[in-house]
Design a protein around this motif. Sequence first.
Motif, PDB file in Angstrom:
ATOM      1  N   ALA A   1      30.528  78.442   7.614  1.00  0.00           N
ATOM      2  CA  ALA A   1      31.370  78.463   8.823  1.00  0.00           C
ATOM      3  C   ALA A   1      30.694  77.679   9.952  1.00  0.00           C
ATOM      4  CB  ALA A   1      31.654  79.899   9.245  1.00  0.00           C
ATOM      5  N   LEU A   2      29.375  77.795  10.062  1.00  0.00           N
ATOM      6  CA  LEU A   2      28.643  77.088  11.125  1.00  0.00           C
ATOM      7  C   LEU A   2      28.591  75.581  10.878  1.00  0.00           C
ATOM      8  CD1 LEU A   2      25.561  79.389  11.756  1.00  0.00           C
ATOM      9  CD2 LEU A   2      27.289  78.736  13.456  1.00  0.00           C
ATOM     10  N   ALA A   3      28.630  75.177   9.600  1.00  0.00           N
ATOM     11  CA  ALA A   3      28.470  73.761   9.256  1.00  0.00           C
ATOM     12  C   ALA A   3      29.619  72.899   9.762  1.00  0.00           C
ATOM     13  CB  ALA A   3      28.316  73.609   7.747  1.00  0.00           C
TER      14      ALA A   3
ATOM     15  N   ARG B   1      30.542  73.031  12.723  1.00  0.00           N
ATOM     16  CA  ARG B   1      30.236  72.897  14.146  1.00  0.00           C
ATOM     17  C   ARG B   1      31.326  73.471  15.060  1.00  0.00           C
ATOM     18  NH1 ARG B   1      25.785  68.896  14.944  1.00  0.00           N
ATOM     19  NH2 ARG B   1      24.320  70.059  13.696  1.00  0.00           N
ATOM     20  N   PRO B   2      31.607  74.764  14.881  1.00  0.00           N
ATOM     21  CA  PRO B   2      32.710  75.369  15.639  1.00  0.00           C
ATOM     22  C   PRO B   2      32.349  75.666  17.098  1.00  0.00           C
ATOM     23  CG  PRO B   2      31.617  77.038  14.333  1.00  0.00           C
ATOM     24  CD  PRO B   2      30.951  75.736  13.985  1.00  0.00           C
ATOM     25  N   LYS B   3      33.399  75.897  17.895  1.00  0.00           N
ATOM     26  CA  LYS B   3      33.232  76.449  19.254  1.00  0.00           C
ATOM     27  C   LYS B   3      33.387  77.963  19.202  1.00  0.00           C
ATOM     28  CE  LYS B   3      36.427  74.299  21.614  1.00  0.00           C
ATOM     29  NZ  LYS B   3      37.276  73.779  22.702  1.00  0.00           N
ATOM     30  N   ILE B   4      34.221  78.408  18.229  1.00  0.00           N
ATOM     31  CA  ILE B   4      34.470  79.843  18.049  1.00  0.00           C
ATOM     32  C   ILE B   4      34.153  80.191  16.600  1.00  0.00           C
ATOM     33  CG2 ILE B   4      36.194  81.686  18.134  1.00  0.00           C
ATOM     34  CD1 ILE B   4      37.828  79.779  19.996  1.00  0.00           C
ATOM     35  N   LEU B   5      33.210  81.105  16.407  1.00  0.00           N
ATOM     36  CA  LEU B   5      32.812  81.521  15.062  1.00  0.00           C
ATOM     37  C   LEU B   5      33.299  82.944  14.816  1.00  0.00           C
ATOM     38  CD1 LEU B   5      31.069  81.173  12.442  1.00  0.00           C
ATOM     39  CD2 LEU B   5      29.165  82.129  13.761  1.00  0.00           C
ATOM     40  N   LEU B   6      34.076  83.115  13.754  1.00  0.00           N
ATOM     41  CA  LEU B   6      34.562  84.446  13.380  1.00  0.00           C
ATOM     42  C   LEU B   6      33.828  84.881  12.111  1.00  0.00           C
ATOM     43  CD1 LEU B   6      38.415  83.703  13.636  1.00  0.00           C
ATOM     44  CD2 LEU B   6      36.894  84.437  15.471  1.00  0.00           C
TER      45      LEU B   6
END
Length: 248
Positions: free
Chosen positions: A158-160, A162-167
């Motif tokens: 999920a981080l890969a 490059r999100p602004k919002i991580l769920l």
Amino acid sequence: MLEVRNLCKSFGGLEVTKNVSFALEPGERRVVLGPNGAGKTTLFNLLVGELLPSSGDILIDGASITGLSVDQRALAGMSRSYQKNNLFEDLTVRENLALAASAGLSKTRWLARDSFHDPEVRDIVQDVAQQVAITEILDTPVHSASYGNRRQLEVGLALATRPKILLMDEPTSGVGPGMISAFNQLISGLPRELTVVIIEHDLDLAFDVADRITVLNYGDVVFEGTPAETRGNQIVRDIYLGDWQADA
Ligand SMILES: Nc1ncnc2c1ncn2[C@@H]1O[C@H](COP(=O)(O)OP(=O)(O)OP(=O)(O)O)[C@@H](O)[C@H]1O
Ligand SMILES: [Mg+2]
């Protein structure tokens, strides 16, 4: 920055999300608590666009994203990890991360990228592997990695992008006590500008990492407050003692 207004979702006659509203500050860490079947995962599915609401609105920075597809929402900066691992078992940890990084970059550039040789992808893989503490096992096939490492990789995917919002949907589900403290560090070490929503059953972890907590029960938001307020709240105590009964 992420706002939900009067969100409703029914499956047939079953109302699973009932008039859910909340608003997150940029960089906020919000924990969603609630018993099994409360509608937590459904809320995430609605946020990322895997499900469409029966009614209500979802906004990022004041603009509605309710009509956007999953890909368009990803482009707007939303990324989620799953309650159950969602990994390519026969690929290595590095290859899994590279595919996610490459998908994230391609979405913004409209290019197919060569995941394994692109320096930008390589940099993201290194960064993310460090963030989720799996640098030691980058060349291990996923099927040989420990369960806890696989849960870390799930968050890494999920981080890969490059999100602004991580769920994160129950990142610690099924892991032992040692791994819970590893996740505590992982979450505490995330960049402060990242807005994070975590569904979590471990109350100590929740109270530790949350700025605010939202409690769902039977699809309703029954409480929202700081960890200290949540700890002392009777409704929350009743739910977690397992003897919650609706007043009606
Ligand atoms: N696609 C679907 N069709 C019908 N009912 C569904 C569907 N998805 C979820 N539900 C029902 O909606 C309710 C909420 O489910 P959800 O998975 O959102 O709960 P949850 O809070 O994530 O629970 P858990 O803690 O067990 O993960 C449950 O009663 C579930 O059976
Ligand atoms: Mg769930």
